[in-house]
Design a protein around this motif. Structure first.
Motif, PDB file in Angstrom:
ATOM      1  N   TYR A 176     -10.895  -4.519  -2.321  1.00  0.00           N
ATOM      2  CA  TYR A 176      -9.715  -5.354  -2.603  1.00  0.00           C
ATOM      3  C   TYR A 176     -10.100  -6.821  -2.733  1.00  0.00           C
ATOM      4  O   TYR A 176      -9.744  -7.501  -3.711  1.00  0.00           O
ATOM      5  CB  TYR A 176      -8.677  -5.164  -1.494  1.00  0.00           C
ATOM      6  CG  TYR A 176      -7.731  -6.322  -1.315  1.00  0.00           C
ATOM      7  CD1 TYR A 176      -6.732  -6.593  -2.249  1.00  0.00           C
ATOM      8  CD2 TYR A 176      -7.848  -7.175  -0.207  1.00  0.00           C
ATOM      9  CE1 TYR A 176      -5.877  -7.677  -2.092  1.00  0.00           C
ATOM     10  CE2 TYR A 176      -6.985  -8.250  -0.046  1.00  0.00           C
ATOM     11  CZ  TYR A 176      -6.017  -8.496  -0.993  1.00  0.00           C
ATOM     12  OH  TYR A 176      -5.179  -9.566  -0.841  1.00  0.00           O
TER      13      TYR A 176
ATOM     14  N   TYR B 180      -1.092  -4.243   7.693  1.00  0.00           N
ATOM     15  CA  TYR B 180      -1.739  -3.262   8.549  1.00  0.00           C
ATOM     16  C   TYR B 180      -2.897  -3.909   9.312  1.00  0.00           C
ATOM     17  O   TYR B 180      -3.585  -4.791   8.797  1.00  0.00           O
ATOM     18  CB  TYR B 180      -2.290  -2.099   7.725  1.00  0.00           C
ATOM     19  CG  TYR B 180      -1.227  -1.205   7.135  1.00  0.00           C
ATOM     20  CD1 TYR B 180      -0.459  -0.376   7.953  1.00  0.00           C
ATOM     21  CD2 TYR B 180      -0.989  -1.174   5.771  1.00  0.00           C
ATOM     22  CE1 TYR B 180       0.523   0.446   7.421  1.00  0.00           C
ATOM     23  CE2 TYR B 180      -0.013  -0.354   5.222  1.00  0.00           C
ATOM     24  CZ  TYR B 180       0.737   0.455   6.054  1.00  0.00           C
ATOM     25  OH  TYR B 180       1.712   1.262   5.520  1.00  0.00           O
TER      26      TYR B 180
ATOM     27  N   GLU C 120     -10.883  -2.716   2.099  1.00  0.00           N
ATOM     28  CA  GLU C 120     -10.693  -4.163   2.136  1.00  0.00           C
ATOM     29  C   GLU C 120     -11.738  -4.906   1.292  1.00  0.00           C
ATOM     30  O   GLU C 120     -11.402  -5.868   0.601  1.00  0.00           O
ATOM     31  CB  GLU C 120     -10.737  -4.676   3.579  1.00  0.00           C
ATOM     32  CG  GLU C 120      -9.493  -4.352   4.395  1.00  0.00           C
ATOM     33  CD  GLU C 120      -8.306  -5.238   4.065  1.00  0.00           C
ATOM     34  OE1 GLU C 120      -8.453  -6.176   3.247  1.00  0.00           O
ATOM     35  OE2 GLU C 120      -7.227  -4.993   4.623  1.00  0.00           O
TER      36      GLU C 120
ATOM     37  N   TRP D 194      -1.800  -4.791  -5.101  1.00  0.00           N
ATOM     38  CA  TRP D 194      -2.092  -3.563  -4.362  1.00  0.00           C
ATOM     39  C   TRP D 194      -3.163  -3.886  -3.328  1.00  0.00           C
ATOM     40  O   TRP D 194      -4.241  -4.348  -3.662  1.00  0.00           O
ATOM     41  CB  TRP D 194      -2.590  -2.486  -5.324  1.00  0.00           C
ATOM     42  CG  TRP D 194      -2.842  -1.151  -4.712  1.00  0.00           C
ATOM     43  CD1 TRP D 194      -4.054  -0.631  -4.340  1.00  0.00           C
ATOM     44  CD2 TRP D 194      -1.874  -0.132  -4.427  1.00  0.00           C
ATOM     45  NE1 TRP D 194      -3.908   0.639  -3.839  1.00  0.00           N
ATOM     46  CE2 TRP D 194      -2.578   0.971  -3.876  1.00  0.00           C
ATOM     47  CE3 TRP D 194      -0.494  -0.055  -4.575  1.00  0.00           C
ATOM     48  CZ2 TRP D 194      -1.938   2.144  -3.482  1.00  0.00           C
ATOM     49  CZ3 TRP D 194       0.148   1.111  -4.183  1.00  0.00           C
ATOM     50  CH2 TRP D 194      -0.568   2.187  -3.646  1.00  0.00           C
ATOM     51  N   HIS D 195      -2.847  -3.680  -2.055  1.00  0.00           N
ATOM     52  CA  HIS D 195      -3.736  -4.073  -0.963  1.00  0.00           C
ATOM     53  C   HIS D 195      -4.043  -2.830  -0.139  1.00  0.00           C
ATOM     54  O   HIS D 195      -3.236  -2.402   0.683  1.00  0.00           O
ATOM     55  CB  HIS D 195      -3.058  -5.151  -0.115  1.00  0.00           C
ATOM     56  CG  HIS D 195      -3.935  -5.726   0.942  1.00  0.00           C
ATOM     57  ND1 HIS D 195      -3.552  -6.817   1.703  1.00  0.00           N
ATOM     58  CD2 HIS D 195      -5.167  -5.384   1.395  1.00  0.00           C
ATOM     59  CE1 HIS D 195      -4.515  -7.115   2.556  1.00  0.00           C
ATOM     60  NE2 HIS D 195      -5.502  -6.243   2.406  1.00  0.00           N
ATOM     61  N   ASP D 196      -5.206  -2.261  -0.358  1.00  0.00           N
ATOM     62  CA  ASP D 196      -5.614  -1.040   0.327  1.00  0.00           C
ATOM     63  C   ASP D 196      -6.351  -1.418   1.614  1.00  0.00           C
ATOM     64  O   ASP D 196      -7.472  -1.935   1.559  1.00  0.00           O
ATOM     65  CB  ASP D 196      -6.529  -0.229  -0.589  1.00  0.00           C
ATOM     66  CG  ASP D 196      -6.864   1.147  -0.027  1.00  0.00           C
ATOM     67  OD1 ASP D 196      -6.779   1.316   1.208  1.00  0.00           O
ATOM     68  OD2 ASP D 196      -7.227   2.044  -0.808  1.00  0.00           O
TER      69      ASP D 196
ATOM     70  N   TYR E 117       0.866  -1.170   0.000  1.00  0.00           N
ATOM     71  CA  TYR E 117       0.000   0.000   0.000  1.00  0.00           C
ATOM     72  C   TYR E 117       0.905   1.223   0.000  1.00  0.00           C
ATOM     73  O   TYR E 117       1.064   1.920   0.991  1.00  0.00           O
ATOM     74  CB  TYR E 117      -0.927  -0.005   1.215  1.00  0.00           C
ATOM     75  CG  TYR E 117      -1.916   1.142   1.227  1.00  0.00           C
ATOM     76  CD1 TYR E 117      -2.757   1.371   0.149  1.00  0.00           C
ATOM     77  CD2 TYR E 117      -1.997   1.997   2.318  1.00  0.00           C
ATOM     78  CE1 TYR E 117      -3.653   2.411   0.162  1.00  0.00           C
ATOM     79  CE2 TYR E 117      -2.899   3.050   2.348  1.00  0.00           C
ATOM     80  CZ  TYR E 117      -3.724   3.250   1.256  1.00  0.00           C
ATOM     81  OH  TYR E 117      -4.619   4.294   1.262  1.00  0.00           O
TER      82      TYR E 117
ATOM     83  N   ALA F  19      -4.131   2.480   8.240  1.00  0.00           N
ATOM     84  CA  ALA F  19      -2.883   2.304   7.503  1.00  0.00           C
ATOM     85  C   ALA F  19      -1.694   2.849   8.285  1.00  0.00           C
ATOM     86  O   ALA F  19      -0.777   3.430   7.717  1.00  0.00           O
ATOM     87  CB  ALA F  19      -2.975   2.971   6.136  1.00  0.00           C
TER      88      ALA F  19
ATOM     89  N   ASP G 130      -3.101   5.193  -7.954  1.00  0.00           N
ATOM     90  CA  ASP G 130      -3.875   6.158  -7.168  1.00  0.00           C
ATOM     91  C   ASP G 130      -5.288   6.315  -7.719  1.00  0.00           C
ATOM     92  O   ASP G 130      -6.259   6.454  -6.978  1.00  0.00           O
ATOM     93  CB  ASP G 130      -3.180   7.521  -7.151  1.00  0.00           C
ATOM     94  CG  ASP G 130      -1.958   7.541  -6.248  1.00  0.00           C
ATOM     95  OD1 ASP G 130      -1.871   6.665  -5.368  1.00  0.00           O
ATOM     96  OD2 ASP G 130      -1.106   8.422  -6.430  1.00  0.00           O
TER      97      ASP G 130
END
Length: 266
Positions: free
Chosen positions: A155, A207, A152, A146-148, A107, A212, A128
């Motif tokens: 994702y 996280y 969740e 990409w793990h936001d 992230y 985050a 982004d």
């Protein structure tokens, strides 16, 4: 990312290093594409699932590997080879060494190795704007892990690679069985890493859900407590190895390699 199979300063160097340390060893440095340039470009733009399928075919077609092999992946190659272990058990992967692999994803995109700064800038902007859109997921490798942690659900629903191999949408018992067949799963974390965000992803941590800032180790994640990949059982059996090395991302000495990683390849 941004590298090729045979660059004499990177993967080509590692290949020669292993060959010099273990006389008679057979080393296959994987090339994805018909040329070194295509191999480098594919590290950005070829769907990770297609890359895994290509690698599985290469391994299955190599007679030197039919009795089993040790695998070593660097940076994003670490999680890609884990996908190979989970999806393609023949020939069998014996030990998996992940050197700076981001097993819970990233992230953040603070730096970009390779020769093309404009590519790095373009990738940052794309992530982004729409990391989980179908077009970006299918055509930008870095979006696929990409793990936001603030998104969740999005994702889990839309990640076409990492959410699958991390069993975020359900349990594939074959994935679990195949990963648990490893003798050792070695994870190397760079203790001064400025490339991977968060660095604890290299040890399968991430996280704490919903924010985050605070990170938690693998053992506190739902992936471990629910044992979706069999990592809890592997941990209890002594199959998980967590190694730390001082330095930034992929910075290590030959001495460290010889004393720390080489024994897993013998």
């Amino acid at each position: 990312m941004g590298d090729s199979c045979c660059n004499p300063q990177s993967m080509g160097y590692i290949k020669k290093l292993v060959e010099s340390r273990i006389p008679g060893v057979y080393v296959l440095s994987l090339k994805i594409g018909g040329s070194l340039l295509q191999d480098m470009e594919n590290s950005f733009f070829l769907n990770a699932n297609e890359q895994v399928r290509e690698v599985c075919a290469q391994l299955a077609g190599d007679p030197h590997l039919k009795a089993g092999y040790n695998a070593m992946g660097f940076s994003q190659g670490g999680q890609f080879l884990r996908a190979v272990a989970q999806r393609c058990p023949s020939p069998p992967m014996l030990n998996l060494i992940s050197v700076g692999g981001q097993h819970q994803g990233v992230y953040g995109f603070p730096r970009c190795p390779g020769e093309s700064s404009h590519l790095c800038d373009w990738i940052r902007r794309t992530l982004d704007l729409g990391a989980y859109t179908q077009a970006v997921q299918e055509h930008l490798v870095q979006a696929e892990y990409w793990h936001d942690p603030l998104r969740e659900e999005e994702y889990r629903k839309n990640s076409i690679f990492l959410a699958d191999i991390n069993q975020e949408r359900g349990i594939n018992e074959t994935y679990k069985k195949n990963l648990m067949a490893l003798k050792k799963f070695v994870m190397v974390k760079f203790l001064n890493d400025t490339m991977v965000d968060p660095p604890i992803s290299e040890w399968f941590g991430f996280y704490r859900p919903g924010q985050a800032k605070e990170t938690i180790p693998l053992q506190e994640t739902s992936l471990y407590t629910e044992d979706r990949l069999g990592l809890q059982q592997m941990d209890r059996a002594g199959k998980l190895v967590f190694l730390g090395v001082k330095g930034d991302h992929l910075h290590f000495t030959e001495e460290w390699f010889d004393t720390t990683l080489l024994p897993f390849l013998q």
